[in-house]
Enzyme design. Structure first.
Site, PDB file in Angstrom:
ATOM      1  CG  ASP A 240      -2.202   0.758   0.990  1.00 32.80           C
ATOM      2  OD1 ASP A 240      -2.256   1.559   0.028  1.00 32.80           O
ATOM      3  OD2 ASP A 240      -3.162   0.574   1.758  1.00 32.80           O
TER       4      ASP A 240
ATOM      5  CD  GLU B 125     -18.390   6.761   6.484  1.00 37.95           C
ATOM      6  OE1 GLU B 125     -18.043   6.165   7.517  1.00 37.95           O
ATOM      7  OE2 GLU B 125     -19.352   6.413   5.784  1.00 37.95           O
TER       8      GLU B 125
END
Length: 868
Positions: A407, A617
């Site tokens: 990642d 979010e």
């Protein structure tokens, strides 16, 4: 006029600078030279007084005191105990060291030389300029200009006399890959191991950026069809439709790629390596990225994830349509703040029974091409350095033959945040040795120094490169277009009418009717005034979630209502209140509600569009609103200002229908108790307004089911950082949920007949078929999602309350019946036996539960697993 050129010597390395750019001079900060002790010299300058300017940026170590260095020219100290983060005012803030020096000339003292010494970690610089007394620039160098001096041997091109075969599509794939790799210099190889892989012009290898996303539509690359966010697609409980959605997404991705033609460099968001799907388990509703997942259940996630992967990659035996990526491996679900140094601590059983099954299935069954290593640590090691995860499990046990990508920034985090090792060289070596092939970032640039220091071998670098290049070959990047069936896809298949219709269908199936006391569907002929209230009512952002594309014609909820209602119906609109209030001023001002209450009092019905949105979010977000932290939620209740408004709207006496947008579960027990209807809309994609209007007015019968548990309050949840599954999700939660996993109402009713089994006892490696009659006993067409759960009745160890083992969508006309058949393999009852280090299925009795939700079981029967 520049009168001198720089040379450099000492313990040095050259690398790209991670994500640090100054808008006024980005080229200055894009690369850097670093080392424990080195000298940059500018020969040929006349005697005189010179001003030295050294440009610096700290892009690796984000805290004060983590890098300290001295810089000196002759006897002149230019910087002592220099801490870039401290003096510049922060991480990734540019800083310039400047000072005057007297140069006596090369004949007396040698060239003007700048000495760099690392006192804590290494010294570094991005650029050096030297000006004479008149202020004219006489010497200037960027870090990238010195790259050839750092290790010239790494740039030597191997001499290969054999004929070129890597361009021949009729040669065996493995031989073609090896032929290409053997023609690369060491530097060229290493440059291919980062997401923005460099062009090799002499070998006709285009530059290529592996970074692309298609979570619920092609992201960040112009107009594309935007489907519901992943949790919404999970609420469809429809494997066939999930495949169709992914197939459409990959068509659009291929169309965009094919339209580029053959170019020297493919940039970010243009490629065919899609970093989707996210098959992590949504273990806690506070996680802001939970919206990217398929919910809380390993079985449901497996079935949907596999179909999404298959739809993306296509069915050609030679070429991938696009390369899917299963992420984030493994045991990753927040917190967003601190995720780069967080360790997920879990039991071995939870690892194998909850966090790994969907990854194993993605590899073994769906043949996913890529797996993304997670940010967090597991069992004391950052995931991208875990030989256990990346080699022992993934490759040796599951037979994965694709590539592993870390990642973004995760390789840097190995030493900068986890502090697992001390240097970038140790970090990259530990990752490559463990089985990580691709760095989303630039830290793998340190592989050259790591190799020269003996930390990693040429063979290990070649193996990582082989896996990466194999993916590019499988995507057809080195073959004529006529060989690849996917090269025929054109832009006519992007954002097409058929794709728009599919997006509408997906959104309709994703909508979950949580409550209905009979007010829905609304009768249009009885409406004169409709109050549309809420910050999400006319918001495009509320439709999209994160990692989204750009819809060409998004339909907001308000737009959909206007289209659905006759002109005679007056639509009264007001925001009512914001979705949330700032942390520094969370006090509710009742005056905000005045206009909303006034129009509610006049209306026949209030349609309140609230909840949250992707602006609150998501991934690592700097949100400064009450109840939110870094992309996560700090509590799961509906933001207080909205709850206060809804209570006042209810008090007007006008019925309030609540349409909630969110990526995951929201707790609204008062609303569930007092409002006549609640519809869960998720982040529903481009067709949101049309789909919701169709459901509200009865043109579509809702069929969505919750892929996760809606809890009553934050107090129902264990500590957010606790990754153990005890008292989490429907499989282990001992409390009373607000709405259970699998819940979802319809405008009709379904009756379940008594189930029959094809056998009363089966072996641990066998399956049994369960069948029963399902009847639509209502007055309208409807679709039921039949759910089958299993419960252990005899087990040597504690087991989940029950677990989903099969499901099927069944569409029926009024008063119609059908025989539903579900296959149940005994392996659905497997659990991880720590002593044996393997899955086992215990002999003994178990219960089959069939129903409409995990808390709405209509029929049960007992079966048996035969002993060995």
């Amino acid at each position: 006029m520049i009168k001198a050129q720089f040379t450099i010597s000492g313990d040095i390395k050259h690398s790209l600078t991670l994500g640090a750019f100054d808008g006024s001079a980005p080229e200055v900060y894009i690369e850097e030279i670093s080392g424990t002790s080195f000298i940059a010299s500018a020969p040929g300058l006349e005697p005189g007084t010179y001003t030295i300017e050294i440009d610096l940026v700290e892009s690796v170590l984000d805290g004060e005191g983590q890098r300290v260095m001295d810089i000196q020219c002759g006897k002149t100290v230019l910087a002592s105990n220099l801490d870039i983060v401290k003096v510049s005012g922060g991480f990734k803030h540019p800083y310039r060291v400047s000072g005057k020096v007297e140069h006596l000339g090369d004949a007396q003292r040698g060239p003007l030389a700048i000495q760099f010494e690392g006192k804590v970690q290494e010294a570094k610089f991005n650029a050096i300029s030297i000006k004479d007394e008149q202020g004219d620039l006489v010497a200037h160098v960027l870090a990238k200009d010195l790259a050839d001096q750092v290790d010239p041997s790494s740039r030597i091109v191997p001499e290969v006399n054999e004929p070129v075969i890597y361009t021949d599509p009729f040669q065996p794939l493995e031989k073609r890959i090896d032929d290409l790799i053997r023609r690369m210099s060491l530097k060229e190889k290493i440059d291919q191991l980062v997401n923005a892989a460099g062009q090799i012009e002499r070998l006709d290898v285009p530059g290529y950026d592996y970074w692309n996303e298609c979570l619920h539509g092609v992201a960040r690359n112009g107009y594309a069809t935007v489907f519901p966010q992943a949790t919404g697609m999970a609420a469809m409980w429809d494997t066939e439709l999930m495949f169709q959605v992914a197939d459409t997404i990959s068509n659009e991705a291929r169309a965009k790629f094919n339209a580029l033609g053959k170019v020297p460099t493919y940039h970010r968001n243009q490629g065919l390596t899609m970093w989707s799907p996210n098959i992590n388990i949504f273990r806690d509703p506070r996680w802001g990225r939970g919206q990217e997942t398929y919910g809380e259940d390993p079985y449901l996630t497996t079935q949907l994830g596999n179909e999404f992967i298959k739809g993306l990659q296509g069915d050609d035996e030679t070429y991938l349509k696009v390369a899917a990526c299963a992420k984030h491996y493994a045991v990753h679900s927040g917190p967003e703040p601190g995720r780069r140094s967080f360790e997920s601590k879990i039991t071995e059983r939870d690892l194998y029974e909850t966090y790994l099954p969907q990854f194993e299935a993605a590899v073994r069954e769906a043949k996913v091409e890529s797996v993304m290593g997670a940010y967090n640590s597991l069992y004391g090691k950052p995931c991208n350095t875990s030989h256990f995860l990346l080699t022992e499990l993934l490759r040796d046990k599951w037979n994965f033959d694709g590539h592993v990508v870390a990642d973004c920034g995760a390789i840097r985090s190995i030493y900068a945040h986890h502090r697992f090792v001390q240097t970038a060289e140790e970090a990259v070596a530990s990752a490559v040795k463990a089985g990580c092939d691709l760095d989303c970032g630039v830290t793998f640039g340190s592989l050259l120094t790591a190799r020269n220091e003996g930390l990693v071998s040429d063979e290990e670098i070649n193996l990582a490169l082989h896996r990466l290049i194999r993916t590019r070959f499988r995507l057809g990047m080195f073959d004529p277009a006529e060989c690849n069936p996917w090269s025929k896809i054109t832009l006519e298949q992007n954002d097409s009418p058929a794709n728009k219709a599919l997006a509408l269908k997906a959104t309709e199936e994703s909508l979950v009717l949580l409550k209905n006391d009979g007010i829905l569907p609304l009768n249009k002929s009885e409406l004169k005034k409709v109050a549309v209230i809420g910050a999400n009512a006319d918001s495009v952002e509320a439709l999209l979630g994160n990692y989204h594309g750009d819809p060409s014609a998004p339909v907001t909820f308000l737009a959909g209502l206007k289209e659905a209602l006759d002109e005679e119906v007056e639509i009264l609109v007001d925001e009512g209140c914001p979705l949330a209030l700032p942390k520094d001023n969370p006090e509710i001002d009742p005056s905000l509600f005045e206009n909303a209450l006034a129009i509610a009092a006049q209306a026949d019905v209030v349609l309140y569009f609230g909840g949250i949105s992707g602006e609150l979010e998501g991934e690592e977000m700097p949100v400064k609103m009450d109840g939110f932290n870094g992309g996560d939620r700090t509590f799961i209740e509906l933001p207080p200002i909205q709850s206060a408004l809804i209570k006042k709207l209810h008090a007007t006496g006008t019925p309030v229908v609540f349409i909630n947008c969110s990526g995951g579960a929201i707790a609204f027990p008062w609303e569930a108790e007092n409002l006549p209807a609640i519809l869960q809309a998720w982040y529903p994609g481009q067709a949101a307004g049309t789909a919701v209007a169709n459901v509200l007015f009865g043109d579509c019968n809702p069929s969505g089911k919750l892929p996760l548990t809606f809890y009553r309050s934050t107090e129902d949840l264990p500590h957010y950082y606790d990754y153990n599954m005890e008292n989490r999700t429907y499989r282990y939660f001992k409390g009373d949920p607000l709405y259970a996993f699998g819940h979802g109402l319809s405008y009709t009713q379904f009756d379940y007949g008594k189930p029959e089994a094809s056998a009363t006892a089966i072996a641990a490696d066998e399956s049994v078929q369960i069948q029963f009659e399902l009847t639509n006993s209502g007055s309208v067409d409807g679709t039921e999602v039949v759910q089958l759960y299993v419960r252990h009745l005899e087990s040597a160890v504690p087991q989940p309350i029950h677990s989903l083992a099969a499901f099927k969508r069944v569409k029926l006309k009024p008063n119609a019946s059908t025989c539903v058949r579900l296959d149940l393999p005994a392996r659905s009852l497997r659990y991880w036996n720590e002593a044996k280090g393997d899955y086992v299925v215990d002999a003994g009795a178990f219960e089959v539960q069939i129903g409409s939700a995990s808390d709405d079981i209509r029929q049960t029967m007992n079966l048996c697993i035969k002993g060995s």
